[in-house]
Design a protein around this motif. Structure first.
Motif, PDB file in Angstrom:
ATOM      1  N   GLU A 111       0.820  -1.208   0.000  1.00  0.00           N
ATOM      2  CA  GLU A 111       0.000   0.000   0.000  1.00  0.00           C
ATOM      3  C   GLU A 111       0.858   1.265   0.000  1.00  0.00           C
ATOM      4  O   GLU A 111       0.587   2.214  -0.733  1.00  0.00           O
ATOM      5  CB  GLU A 111      -0.943  -0.017   1.207  1.00  0.00           C
ATOM      6  CG  GLU A 111      -2.013  -1.104   1.106  1.00  0.00           C
ATOM      7  CD  GLU A 111      -2.900  -1.177   2.333  1.00  0.00           C
ATOM      8  OE1 GLU A 111      -2.729  -0.330   3.245  1.00  0.00           O
ATOM      9  OE2 GLU A 111      -3.755  -2.074   2.389  1.00  0.00           O
ATOM     10  N   ARG A 115       1.182   3.998  -3.143  1.00  0.00           N
ATOM     11  CA  ARG A 115       0.878   5.419  -2.959  1.00  0.00           C
ATOM     12  C   ARG A 115       2.053   6.299  -3.379  1.00  0.00           C
ATOM     13  O   ARG A 115       1.884   7.310  -4.064  1.00  0.00           O
ATOM     14  CB  ARG A 115       0.514   5.705  -1.502  1.00  0.00           C
ATOM     15  CG  ARG A 115      -0.863   5.219  -1.087  1.00  0.00           C
ATOM     16  CD  ARG A 115      -1.275   5.835   0.235  1.00  0.00           C
ATOM     17  NE  ARG A 115      -0.323   5.549   1.298  1.00  0.00           N
ATOM     18  CZ  ARG A 115      -0.377   4.481   2.092  1.00  0.00           C
ATOM     19  NH1 ARG A 115      -1.342   3.591   1.927  1.00  0.00           N
ATOM     20  NH2 ARG A 115       0.530   4.299   3.036  1.00  0.00           N
ATOM     21  N   TYR A 119       1.853   9.080  -6.281  1.00  0.00           N
ATOM     22  CA  TYR A 119       1.942  10.509  -5.952  1.00  0.00           C
ATOM     23  C   TYR A 119       3.263  11.124  -6.394  1.00  0.00           C
ATOM     24  O   TYR A 119       3.289  12.258  -6.883  1.00  0.00           O
ATOM     25  CB  TYR A 119       1.757  10.720  -4.448  1.00  0.00           C
ATOM     26  CG  TYR A 119       0.329  10.638  -3.980  1.00  0.00           C
ATOM     27  CD1 TYR A 119      -0.470  11.777  -3.920  1.00  0.00           C
ATOM     28  CD2 TYR A 119      -0.236   9.418  -3.618  1.00  0.00           C
ATOM     29  CE1 TYR A 119      -1.796  11.697  -3.497  1.00  0.00           C
ATOM     30  CE2 TYR A 119      -1.556   9.331  -3.196  1.00  0.00           C
ATOM     31  CZ  TYR A 119      -2.328  10.477  -3.136  1.00  0.00           C
ATOM     32  OH  TYR A 119      -3.636  10.402  -2.734  1.00  0.00           O
ATOM     33  N   LYS A 148      -7.065   0.392  -3.733  1.00  0.00           N
ATOM     34  CA  LYS A 148      -7.184   1.507  -2.783  1.00  0.00           C
ATOM     35  C   LYS A 148      -6.673   2.831  -3.356  1.00  0.00           C
ATOM     36  O   LYS A 148      -6.821   3.876  -2.723  1.00  0.00           O
ATOM     37  CB  LYS A 148      -6.432   1.180  -1.490  1.00  0.00           C
ATOM     38  CG  LYS A 148      -7.092   0.075  -0.663  1.00  0.00           C
ATOM     39  CD  LYS A 148      -6.350  -0.160   0.644  1.00  0.00           C
ATOM     40  CE  LYS A 148      -7.065  -1.228   1.459  1.00  0.00           C
ATOM     41  NZ  LYS A 148      -6.367  -1.478   2.744  1.00  0.00           N
ATOM     42  N   LEU A 149      -6.070   2.769  -4.527  1.00  0.00           N
ATOM     43  CA  LEU A 149      -5.539   3.993  -5.129  1.00  0.00           C
ATOM     44  C   LEU A 149      -6.672   4.873  -5.662  1.00  0.00           C
ATOM     45  O   LEU A 149      -7.705   4.373  -6.109  1.00  0.00           O
ATOM     46  CB  LEU A 149      -4.571   3.656  -6.268  1.00  0.00           C
ATOM     47  CG  LEU A 149      -3.273   2.951  -5.871  1.00  0.00           C
ATOM     48  CD1 LEU A 149      -2.441   2.664  -7.112  1.00  0.00           C
ATOM     49  CD2 LEU A 149      -2.473   3.785  -4.873  1.00  0.00           C
ATOM     50  N   ASP A 150      -6.462   6.171  -5.630  1.00  0.00           N
ATOM     51  CA  ASP A 150      -7.451   7.143  -6.084  1.00  0.00           C
ATOM     52  C   ASP A 150      -7.518   7.129  -7.612  1.00  0.00           C
ATOM     53  O   ASP A 150      -6.584   7.551  -8.291  1.00  0.00           O
ATOM     54  CB  ASP A 150      -7.040   8.536  -5.577  1.00  0.00           C
ATOM     55  CG  ASP A 150      -8.076   9.609  -5.887  1.00  0.00           C
ATOM     56  OD1 ASP A 150      -8.875   9.425  -6.830  1.00  0.00           O
ATOM     57  OD2 ASP A 150      -8.068  10.626  -5.180  1.00  0.00           O
ATOM     58  N   GLU A 151      -8.628   6.642  -8.157  1.00  0.00           N
ATOM     59  CA  GLU A 151      -8.777   6.533  -9.611  1.00  0.00           C
ATOM     60  C   GLU A 151      -8.754   7.902 -10.295  1.00  0.00           C
ATOM     61  O   GLU A 151      -8.250   8.041 -11.414  1.00  0.00           O
ATOM     62  CB  GLU A 151     -10.077   5.796  -9.953  1.00  0.00           C
ATOM     63  CG  GLU A 151     -10.040   4.312  -9.583  1.00  0.00           C
ATOM     64  CD  GLU A 151     -11.270   3.572 -10.076  1.00  0.00           C
ATOM     65  OE1 GLU A 151     -12.021   4.147 -10.894  1.00  0.00           O
ATOM     66  OE2 GLU A 151     -11.485   2.431  -9.645  1.00  0.00           O
ATOM     67  N   ASN A 152      -9.306   8.905  -9.625  1.00  0.00           N
ATOM     68  CA  ASN A 152      -9.292  10.257 -10.202  1.00  0.00           C
ATOM     69  C   ASN A 152      -7.865  10.778 -10.324  1.00  0.00           C
ATOM     70  O   ASN A 152      -7.511  11.423 -11.323  1.00  0.00           O
ATOM     71  CB  ASN A 152     -10.123  11.211  -9.336  1.00  0.00           C
ATOM     72  CG  ASN A 152     -11.604  10.918  -9.418  1.00  0.00           C
ATOM     73  OD1 ASN A 152     -12.117  10.481 -10.443  1.00  0.00           O
ATOM     74  ND2 ASN A 152     -12.315  11.142  -8.322  1.00  0.00           N
ATOM     75  N   LEU A 153      -7.044  10.490  -9.315  1.00  0.00           N
ATOM     76  CA  LEU A 153      -5.651  10.944  -9.359  1.00  0.00           C
ATOM     77  C   LEU A 153      -4.875  10.203 -10.446  1.00  0.00           C
ATOM     78  O   LEU A 153      -4.029  10.795 -11.127  1.00  0.00           O
ATOM     79  CB  LEU A 153      -4.979  10.735  -8.001  1.00  0.00           C
ATOM     80  CG  LEU A 153      -3.523  11.187  -7.897  1.00  0.00           C
ATOM     81  CD1 LEU A 153      -3.385  12.667  -8.253  1.00  0.00           C
ATOM     82  CD2 LEU A 153      -2.964  10.910  -6.507  1.00  0.00           C
ATOM     83  N   GLU A 156      -5.789  11.916 -13.588  1.00  0.00           N
ATOM     84  CA  GLU A 156      -5.161  13.245 -13.625  1.00  0.00           C
ATOM     85  C   GLU A 156      -3.681  13.142 -13.969  1.00  0.00           C
ATOM     86  O   GLU A 156      -3.154  13.934 -14.753  1.00  0.00           O
ATOM     87  CB  GLU A 156      -5.326  13.938 -12.264  1.00  0.00           C
ATOM     88  CG  GLU A 156      -6.730  14.452 -11.987  1.00  0.00           C
ATOM     89  CD  GLU A 156      -6.861  14.997 -10.574  1.00  0.00           C
ATOM     90  OE1 GLU A 156      -5.818  15.304  -9.951  1.00  0.00           O
ATOM     91  OE2 GLU A 156      -8.006  15.112 -10.089  1.00  0.00           O
TER      92      GLU A 156
END
Length: 202
Positions: A111, A115, A119, A148-153, A156
């Motif tokens: 995890e 991340r 990022y 668990k990763l932010d799909e929107n990010l 982007e």
């Protein structure tokens, strides 16, 4: 058998134990304290085996803790200790110790790694997955971490990296192909790239 003397070697930072049969053994401070090794102490052959076993264990644990200055997977730790010529039984004991105190935890590792790569490096899920597989993380733990990763990010990042590549290529005749290849190499799926072409500027 009896311990004749105990002395410290400043160069190796080890303790030399002289036994009355003329033999020497070298141990680290953890072993010296744990086994209460001192002058005139009587020890048996069985005690000697236990001392050497404990010393191997503490050396392995100390090596592993130094290696843990950054987060490591179990696979990385085992490989590192094997390279340091630690025997397999001692490695197993060391891994159990590290897991007990949560020094290594492949779920947390997957995890945290995912991340960071998302990022900091702006890697897509496919590239993160490849790296985690190389580090010995199980497919189940990888899937959990990626979910668990932010799909929107992720999207982007794809657009940001795509635009940057397009600008760097300017009037290159192979701008389209090179940009697609670049984004694939960054770990983004072809379907996600295809759905973002307009925003990327292709």
């Amino acid at each position: 058998m009896k311990i004749n003397r105990v002395f410290y070697d400043k160069k190796t930072k080890e303790y030399s134990i002289e036994i009355d049969d003329g033999n020497f053994i070298k141990v680290i401070e953890d072993t010296l304290v744990k086994c209460d090794l001192r002058k005139n102490k009587e020890i048996s052959e069985e005690d000697l085996e236990k001392i050497l076993f404990e010393d191997n264990k503490y050396r392995s644990i100390n090596l592993s803790l130094k290696y843990l200055r950054k987060l490591r997977s179990e696979f990385e730790m085992r490989s590192y200790l094997r390279d340091k010529e630690i025997d397999s039984d001692t490695i197993d004991i060391t891994i159990e110790y590290l897991k007990e105190f949560n020094y290594i935890n492949d779920k947390n590792y997957a995890e945290s790694f995912s991340r960071d790569k998302l990022y900091i490096n702006k890697y897509g899920p496919e590239k993160i997955k490849i790296y985690l597989l190389q580090k010995g993380i199980s497919k189940n733990l990888i899937s959990e971490a990626l979910n668990k990763l932010d799909e929107n990010l992720i999207r982007e990042n794809l657009i940001t990296e795509g635009k940057r590549k397009v600008l760097s290529l300017e009037d290159d005749k192979k701008l389209y192909e090179k940009t697609i290849r670049f984004l694939l190499n960054k770990g983004y799926s072809y379907d996600m790239i295809k759905s973002s072409l307009e925003e990327v500027g292709l």
